[in-house]
Design an enzyme around this catalytic site. Structure first.
Site, short mmCIF file in Angstrom:
data_model
loop_
_atom_site.label_atom_id
_atom_site.label_comp_id
_atom_site.label_asym_id
_atom_site.label_seq_id
_atom_site.Cartn_x
_atom_site.Cartn_y
_atom_site.Cartn_z
CG PHE A 244 -12.58 27.54 -1.38
CD1 PHE A 244 -12.89 26.98 -0.15
CD2 PHE A 244 -11.42 27.12 -2.02
CE1 PHE A 244 -12.08 26.01 0.42
CE2 PHE A 244 -10.60 26.15 -1.46
CZ PHE A 244 -10.93 25.60 -0.23
CB SER A 275 -18.29 21.75 0.78
OG SER A 275 -17.93 20.95 1.90
CG ASP A 276 -12.14 22.98 -1.82
OD1 ASP A 276 -11.53 22.10 -1.18
OD2 ASP A 276 -11.59 23.66 -2.70
CB SER A 277 -10.62 21.60 2.46
OG SER A 277 -10.20 21.24 3.73
CB ALA A 279 -15.95 25.58 1.28
#
Ligand code: BGC
Length: 753
Positions: A244, A275-277, A279
């Site tokens: 993030f 990617s992260d959730s 992000a």
């Protein structure tokens, strides 16, 4: 035979190349890509959730089911429902591309293993490999999960950050060893993919505030944060999750220098990056790109291939139309995703057998491993003669035996007090498979359950005493609860104070501004200590905590972490001496929050003689250092020996090639019980062109020793790997000079390159 409209027989329909399991993966990828529309490609780059998202921390918006999507995460519907959805993707879309099913599997699926931080305390990565193998087996069979969103391999320096529980502690080398083991275990069957995360630096969030700004120097990036990912990439991780945070002014998912030059270039990572959730669509919150098309183009260009949770990459066609993204760049990302799907056999075996949970999960081997692992994680921090004996007569302290191990035959009455006395939760950690798993008896046991088995003849009293976590003003009920606990403990032969943290006190968005015990727990501990009964602390925790003053009033303290579904049995085995504790701290425990950050591999101080704090005179050090852990036996170390390796002719290996060194140390079990000792090899480089940490771990090895037994532990030092260091620009340099090698800080030797 079928006829065409012209009356001629139709040519038999050829199976497309990408559907041929015998064709090489690259040819299959190319063939499939050539058949895809731009919209279909964009879908492959998206990861959605459907229905209810069980991770309350996710920013993603659950969508209706779209069978063309590349991946679905946080799916908890089980194998049967997963197959039904998968059938829609494989049998009812134009190209039949299977979906990749993902969820966070960090320390087990149905069988809950110790949290990662506890795993690190075992200093035995082979157990992590075995546990992750079980986790992958269970989640594939039971949940239809192909992609485990772990391991979390971030080095953590600030215990306030809640996510330290998900990683392997403060040491980059240790994180790397466990990262590689986890990746190997998760991918062992060839049908699941691991996802080391979060690349990179998220753990450096200022003040331990989750999702906050990170300030990381180029040196720190190389010395602390990158090495675990290099180890995971080397172990063959098929995917990586970007983080993030930003690095050097650019959000990581849009940071080409990190995702492409570093991860793929230098580390040789071959898989795809997710990617992260949420992000990507949140980059605007960092004051960076706000336009979704711009976000899409920047992230894909940087090397972030799939977007999690925000459906952002559905803007790919718009980004191409606007000239912000080339077809080549899109194809590169899609190919990476498809390659992983082919690699784990998803095209050839898109469905999973539908079997009852009882047939695939919590099988005897899994539960036995959970117990074996839990035993290895627990760290004995203190074990002294009971204060009652110590104070009874002058000289008594010398004669009295330490309080542990307890002899069940001599215990007529034992009290279990504290919020963790009869709760399953404190052992299970943040990431668990399903909510119903929390029910007692289904997944795990409590300290009380185990105590009943280990003290069958004793009268057992139990009292909660207080809540884990309560910052509301104390009420009359709180005083009553505490009084009950004190009554239960009064006159007992031993009091087990079961306290610490429940899973919702450590984890994502679970940062704490204080790392001492919550006030109610501290008050309970103080009142119990005042009783003058033998007091043994059993601390469940998901991070480093600091409560030295209270611990001083306990006779023994066993750090139990959140060590999984068999943790209470493992703890009781240690209390009665059936297991000799051998866990060591993978993090430094500070004396108080004011000392944070405090970690073993810090850089030197220009005036070491000056106390760190004027209001803390003389106390420069931690409460308990990295690597600390007591045993019921004692280990004696011999002298560390270092020899440079000679060639066969008796000559040193060429001066042009740095010689390797062979080091060794003998360790003897000088006590009367069998035990395990971890030899931690530290290297110091007292003078270099760039300042170096005071020491750093370059290897460790855990050995078992019978009473009186001596073993020689050997180490091969490879100069480029062990003595060299990375410059801020990434070049690795090896400088001649003196080095100091220490075995567990018990014995050391100086040698020269
Ligand atoms: C976390 C990730 C996790 C993802 C999916 C995010 O909020 O930061 O670690 O993999 O959610 O659950």
């Amino acid at each position: 035979m079928k006829k065409t409209d012209s009356g001629r027989p139709a040519a038999p329909k050829r199976r497309p190349l990408y559907k041929d399991p015998a064709a090489p993966v690259e040819a299959r990828v190319r063939d499939l890509l050539s058949r895809m529309t731009l919209e279909e490609k964009a879908e492959q780059l998206c990861q959605d959730t459907i229905g209810k998202d069980p991770n309350p921390d996710n920013h993603g918006v659950p969508r209706g089911f779209n069978p063309r999507v590349g991946s679905i995460y946080q799916f908890m519907g089980g194998a049967k429902l997963r197959n039904r959805y998968q059938r829609a993707a494989v049998e009812r879309t134009r190209l039949g591309i299977p979906i990749l099913w993902a969820i966070d599997v960090i320390h087990g699926w149905r069988t809950t293993f110790p949290v990662s931080l506890a795993q690190a305390a075992s200093f035995d990565p082979s157990l992590t490999e075995k546990a992750q193998r079980v986790a992958a087996r269970e989640c594939k069979a039971d949940g239809g999960i192909d992609w485990l969103l772990g391991p979390m391999v971030e080095v953590g320096h600030d215990p306030r950050w809640g996510r330290n529980v998900e990683g392997y502690g403060e040491d980059p080398y240790t994180n790397g060893r466990f990262a590689a083991a986890a990746v190997r275990g998760m991918q062992a069957g060839g049908v699941t993919a691991a996802c080391p995360k979060h690349f990179v630096g998220y753990s450096a969030c200022e003040g331990g505030r989750d999702y906050s700004y990170t300030e990381i120097s180029a040196r720190a990036l190389r010395e602390w944060y990158l090495p675990p990912f290099a180890a995971a990439a080397k172990a063959g991780a098929l995917t990586v999750m970007s983080s993030f945070n930003e690095y050097d002014g650019k959000p990581v998912p849009a940071n080409r220098a990190l995702l492409t030059d570093e991860l793929r270039g230098r580390m040789g990572f071959k898989g795809f990056v997710v990617s992260d959730s949420g992000a990507l669509s949140r980059m605007g919150n960092l004051g960076y790109a706000r336009d979704p098309v711009e976000q899409t183009a920047q992230a894909i260009r940087a090397g972030n291939d799939m977007c999690m949770g925000d459906g952002l990459y559905r803007r790919v066609p718009a980004a191409v139309a606007a000239g912000k993204l080339s077809m080549e760049e899109v194809d590169r990302a899609v190919a990476r995703v498809l390659r992983v799907k082919f690699a784990i056999g998803l095209f050839d075996r898109p469905y999973v057998p539908e079997r009852p949970t009882a047939e695939t999960c919590r099988l005897p081997d899994a539960l036995a491993l959970a117990l074996r692992f839990a035993r290895e994680t627990m760290v004995l921090l203190k074990n002294e003669p009971p204060r009652v004996a110590r104070h009874s007569s002058p000289g008594a302290a010398h004669r009295a035996e330490p309080v542990l191990p307890l002899d069940p035959k001599k215990i007529r009455r034992i009290a279990l007090v504290g919020p963790a006395a009869d709760e399953v939760h404190p052992h299970l950690g943040q990431w668990r498979a399903a909510a119903e798993d929390l029910a007692k008896g289904v997944n795990g046991e409590t300290f009380l359950d185990a105590a009943r088995r280990f003290f069958p003849k004793a009268e057992i009293r139990v009292a909660r005493g207080c809540a884990f976590w309560d910052y509301t003003p104390p009420t009359a009920r709180d005083a009553e609860l505490r009084a009950e606990a004190v009554e239960a403990a009064r006159g007992a032969d031993a009091v087990l104070l079961c306290f610490g943290e429940v899973p919702w006190m450590a984890g994502e968005k679970k940062s704490r501004r204080d790392i001492s015990l919550p006030p109610a727990q501290a008050q309970l501990a103080g009142e119990l200590a005042a009783l003058g009964v033998p007091l043994v602390g059993l601390c469940c925790s998901g991070r480093a905590l600091a409560f030295p003053e209270l611990a001083a009033k306990m006779d023994a303290l066993l750090w139990c972490w959140q060590s999984g579904c068999r943790a209470p049995t493992a703890a009781m085995e240690i209390l009665v001496g059936k297991t000799n504790p051998g866990g060591k701290l993978p993090v430094t425990l500070p004396r108080c929050l004011g000392q944070v950050p405090i970690y073993y591999n810090h850089h030197p101080k220009i005036t070491p003689e000056c106390p760190d704090y004027q209001d803390f005179p003389g106390e420069n050090g931690p409460w308990f250092p990295f690597g600390f852990g007591l045993s019921y036996t004692t280990f004696k170390y011999g002298k560390v020996k270092v020899e440079s390796r000679k060639s066969k002719t008796g000559q040193r290996t060429s001066d042009l090639r740095p010689s390797t060194f062979n080091a060794s140390v003998t360790v003897c079990n000088a006590g009367t019980r069998a035990g395990k000792e971890t030899v931690i090899w530290y290297l110091s480089d007292p003078e270099a062109s760039y300042t170096q940490p005071v020491r750093r771990v370059i290897a460790f090895e855990k050995i078992s020793l019978k009473p009186g037994e001596t073993k020689t532990v050997r180490l091969r030092i490879d100069p480029m790997r062990d003595l060299a260091y990375d410059l801020p620009d990434g070049r690795r340099v090896l400088e001649p000079g003196d080095f100091v090698l220490s075995a567990s800080l018990r014995s050391e030797a100086r040698f020269a390159l």
